[in-house]
Design a protein around this motif. Structure first.
Motif, PDB file in Angstrom:
ATOM      1  N   ARG A 180       0.844  -1.188   0.000  1.00 15.42           N
ATOM      2  CA  ARG A 180       0.000   0.000   0.000  1.00 15.42           C
ATOM      3  C   ARG A 180       0.880   1.238   0.000  1.00 15.42           C
ATOM      4  N   ARG A 181       0.359   2.295  -0.578  1.00 19.25           N
ATOM      5  CA  ARG A 181       1.077   3.571  -0.582  1.00 19.25           C
ATOM      6  C   ARG A 181       1.175   4.117   0.834  1.00 19.25           C
ATOM      7  N   LEU A 182       2.274   4.745   1.165  1.00 20.40           N
ATOM      8  CA  LEU A 182       2.451   5.285   2.517  1.00 20.40           C
ATOM      9  C   LEU A 182       1.333   6.264   2.869  1.00 20.40           C
ATOM     10  N   SER A 183       0.926   7.067   1.917  1.00 22.16           N
ATOM     11  CA  SER A 183      -0.116   8.058   2.209  1.00 22.16           C
ATOM     12  C   SER A 183      -1.446   7.376   2.536  1.00 22.16           C
ATOM     13  N   ASP A 184      -1.699   6.219   1.910  1.00 25.86           N
ATOM     14  CA  ASP A 184      -2.904   5.448   2.231  1.00 25.86           C
ATOM     15  C   ASP A 184      -2.877   4.958   3.670  1.00 25.86           C
ATOM     16  N   ILE A 185      -1.732   4.502   4.084  1.00 19.48           N
ATOM     17  CA  ILE A 185      -1.609   3.876   5.405  1.00 19.48           C
ATOM     18  C   ILE A 185      -2.023   4.849   6.499  1.00 19.48           C
ATOM     19  N   GLY A 186      -1.541   6.064   6.387  1.00 19.21           N
ATOM     20  CA  GLY A 186      -1.866   7.066   7.391  1.00 19.21           C
ATOM     21  C   GLY A 186      -3.363   7.288   7.555  1.00 19.21           C
ATOM     22  N   GLU A 187      -4.102   7.185   6.461  1.00 23.10           N
ATOM     23  CA  GLU A 187      -5.546   7.426   6.517  1.00 23.10           C
ATOM     24  C   GLU A 187      -6.319   6.243   7.078  1.00 23.10           C
ATOM     25  N   ARG A 188      -5.805   5.040   6.863  1.00 20.77           N
ATOM     26  CA  ARG A 188      -6.583   3.848   7.194  1.00 20.77           C
ATOM     27  C   ARG A 188      -6.365   3.354   8.605  1.00 20.77           C
ATOM     28  N   VAL A 189      -5.180   3.577   9.115  1.00 16.08           N
ATOM     29  CA  VAL A 189      -4.754   2.994  10.377  1.00 16.08           C
ATOM     30  C   VAL A 189      -5.619   3.471  11.545  1.00 16.08           C
ATOM     31  N   LEU A 190      -5.837   2.596  12.520  1.00 16.00           N
ATOM     32  CA  LEU A 190      -6.677   2.929  13.670  1.00 16.00           C
ATOM     33  C   LEU A 190      -5.974   3.862  14.641  1.00 16.00           C
ATOM     34  N   LEU A 191      -4.734   3.516  14.984  1.00 18.22           N
ATOM     35  CA  LEU A 191      -3.982   4.260  15.994  1.00 18.22           C
ATOM     36  C   LEU A 191      -2.941   5.120  15.303  1.00 18.22           C
ATOM     37  N   SER A 192      -2.375   6.018  16.072  1.00 21.14           N
ATOM     38  CA  SER A 192      -1.195   6.767  15.656  1.00 21.14           C
ATOM     39  C   SER A 192      -1.153   7.162  14.190  1.00 21.14           C
ATOM     40  N   ARG A 193      -1.876   8.209  13.845  1.00 20.81           N
ATOM     41  CA  ARG A 193      -1.826   8.735  12.489  1.00 20.81           C
ATOM     42  C   ARG A 193      -0.473   9.418  12.245  1.00 20.81           C
ATOM     43  N   SER A 194       0.423   9.227  13.174  1.00 18.93           N
ATOM     44  CA  SER A 194       1.669   9.987  13.188  1.00 18.93           C
ATOM     45  C   SER A 194       2.569   9.632  12.026  1.00 18.93           C
TER      46      SER A 194
END
Lengths: 149, 149
Positions: A57-71
């Motif tokens: 997955r694209r890194l930018s996608d990961i930030g949006e999908r993840v439950l915790l730590s949008r960091s």
DNA sequence: CAAGATTGAGGCTTCAATCTTC
DNA sequence: GAAGATTGAAGCCTCAATCTTG
């Protein structure tokens, strides 16, 4: 000048929800650590990769999908890469982008983390709701999340 | 070998609750910051002091009561003290202990933070529940919190 | 020895600045 | 100029060690 008061039920709903989530998360983290396993945030990223057929997955996608730590996703992926749980891959269509790809070692770690996550989550959260309450809670939270977009 | 599966409703209840809480908290933090106000964790500490008639509480108490960041209370109080929002006071009965005491400036800050907190919490969370749902949610979360002790 | 609080070190997060590519 | 990603600096959190007092 408005009073800006909350009812007891409102305070209970808000404070209780925060406390319940925190207690469950703390227990899950403690259970993982007790078994020498990494933090839940790692599982949270890995599962988003594993959902995809290509395991990436694209890194930018990961930030949006993840439950915790949008960091900072860059450094979170750095840590997983250091441990051999993911690799980075260049993006063909968009040379700016990068993929994170789950490795066999990453999949193996997930299989060790899941039972701990599952059992603790049941014991500390899900087991205290009956089927109807679970369904209603899901519906209600989905509504709130949808409103916050 | 057990399957360790969750139903869709269970996943929705858990993931939805986390997402809803996170979204609401992020919106509150953003609203505070946009007005030049400090993080919600500061309000969270101050309100626990203000609840007491003397406006003070033992540091060890604060860590247990606070909603967010059970983290290092010593340094959190350090920051509030630097800003003049609390002072430290020695404990008469127990020379090991210390009190944090809310100052007039601390009370004044709370009055400026509350409307922002209140309005954002309503808009991002409470307004999406009717009265019955709010009461049920409070009851249900109280049950989960009580089980985690 | 246990409890309350403080401290130092290391890790993580956040924010702004930067670089490359669209 | 905007978007995707990386980097440095600063702040915050976590953990273990320490100090004092019960």
């Amino acid at each position: 000048m408005t009073a800006k008061k909350l009812t007891d039920a409102e305070i209970g709903a808000w404070a209780g929800t925060i406390r319940a989530v925190r207690a469950a998360l703390e227990n899950v983290e403690a259970a993982l650590k007790a078994r020498g396993l990494p933090p839940l945030a790692w599982y949270d990223v890995l599962i988003e990769l594993r959902r995809e057929p290509a395991g990436r997955r694209r890194l930018s996608d990961i930030g949006e999908r993840v439950l915790l730590s949008r960091s900072n996703v860059t450094r979170l992926i750095d840590r997983l890469e250091t441990q051999g749980l993911v690799t980075r891959e260049a993006c063909a269509d968009d040379a700016r982008g990068a993929f994170a790809v789950i490795t066999p070692k990453g999949r193996s770690l997930m299989r060790r983390m899941w039972p701990v996550y599952h059992d603790t989550l049941r014991a500390c959260f899900l087991d205290h709701l009956d089927e109807r309450e679970t369904a209603r809670l899901a519906e209600l939270m989905r509504r709130i999340v949808a409103a916050n977009r």
